[in-house]
Scaffold this active site. Sequence first.
Site, mmCIF file in Angstrom:
data_model
loop_
_atom_site.group_PDB
_atom_site.id
_atom_site.type_symbol
_atom_site.label_atom_id
_atom_site.label_comp_id
_atom_site.label_asym_id
_atom_site.label_seq_id
_atom_site.Cartn_x
_atom_site.Cartn_y
_atom_site.Cartn_z
ATOM 1 N N ARG A 34 0.637 -1.244 -0.184
ATOM 2 C CA ARG A 34 -0.042 0.021 0.007
ATOM 3 C C ARG A 34 0.966 1.197 0.062
ATOM 4 O O ARG A 34 0.676 2.237 -0.371
ATOM 5 C CB ARG A 34 -0.969 -0.083 1.243
ATOM 6 C CG ARG A 34 -1.904 1.178 1.506
ATOM 7 C CD ARG A 34 -2.895 0.877 2.370
ATOM 8 N NE ARG A 34 -3.789 1.933 2.866
ATOM 9 C CZ ARG A 34 -4.634 2.617 2.426
ATOM 10 N NH1 ARG A 34 -5.363 1.733 1.767
ATOM 11 N NH2 ARG A 34 -5.348 3.561 3.145
ATOM 12 N N ILE A 60 -7.073 8.048 -1.026
ATOM 13 C CA ILE A 60 -6.869 6.602 -0.858
ATOM 14 C C ILE A 60 -7.869 6.206 0.281
ATOM 15 O O ILE A 60 -7.729 6.731 1.323
ATOM 16 C CB ILE A 60 -5.452 6.180 -0.939
ATOM 17 C CG1 ILE A 60 -5.469 4.671 -0.614
ATOM 18 C CG2 ILE A 60 -4.547 6.737 0.286
ATOM 19 C CD1 ILE A 60 -4.020 4.053 -1.046
ATOM 20 N N SER A 61 -8.731 5.382 0.178
ATOM 21 C CA SER A 61 -9.574 4.831 1.089
ATOM 22 C C SER A 61 -9.068 4.283 2.147
ATOM 23 O O SER A 61 -8.196 3.569 2.170
ATOM 24 C CB SER A 61 -10.733 4.031 0.442
ATOM 25 O OG SER A 61 -11.433 4.769 -0.720
ATOM 26 N N GLN A 62 -9.643 4.131 3.454
ATOM 27 C CA GLN A 62 -9.435 3.535 4.655
ATOM 28 C C GLN A 62 -9.154 1.956 4.018
ATOM 29 O O GLN A 62 -10.246 1.330 3.527
ATOM 30 C CB GLN A 62 -10.272 3.739 5.671
ATOM 31 C CG GLN A 62 -10.032 2.959 6.886
ATOM 32 C CD GLN A 62 -11.378 2.841 7.948
ATOM 33 O OE1 GLN A 62 -12.704 3.100 6.967
ATOM 34 N NE2 GLN A 62 -11.167 2.767 8.955
#
Length: 212
Positions: A34, A60-62
């Site tokens: 990530r 960027i999403s959780q």
Amino acid sequence: MAYEKERLLMVEAQLRARGIKDERVLSAMEEIPRHLFVSEDLKEMAYDDRPLPIGEDQTISQPYMVALMTELLRLKGDEKVLEIGTGSGYQTALLSRLASRVFSVERIAALALKAEKALDELHCGNVKISVSDGTLGLPGEAPYDGIIVTAGAPEIPQAYIGQLKTGGRLVIPVGSRYSQVLQLVQKTSSGIIVTESTGCVFVPLLGKEGWG
Ligand code: SAH
């Protein structure tokens, strides 16, 4: 390899402990780096339990939200998937591992370019990114087994239903500009079944069938 411990901890504490069960999703999230999808100064926070800025006012999403949305698609490996909102390309990389072909649409060319580079580095050869208004879907490659939308919509764009195969699954946050509910839409031979999942907060889906 860098950040391996952080990734394992993320999977155990943020995903498995909160009920994510799909082992394919869990192992893909344990593998995909990530930190390659955020800028240099945010790498140390890449595995934290939160969204992060990726430039151009986008995020960027959780990790948990990424896992939950991906799990809802129920991918087995042979699917053709459409993603709307490439952003950093992190979600795209996961889909690349979990499905056979991935088409991803992003409206901001600079983000699409950066995502493409990261995906090339990880040898995600089954991904194609397009720069266009994703509220119209991607008719040229339809129909899709799964459609995942990673920006919040005022309502479900009709194009997505039309471009989904019968038996296919659409995952999309729907609601106001500042808070939404994650919806799972299943297309069956006798119609559409909508199931509500959790509350969530996404950046707005901007475009013809989205926010103006
Ligand atoms: N899945 C991404 C999330 C990015 S945020 C990640 O994990 O990094 C949502 C993205 O949707 C933003 O990059 C935004 O530019 C994009 N977006 C918003 N409206 C769009 C539209 N109509 N078509 C394509 N992309 C759109």
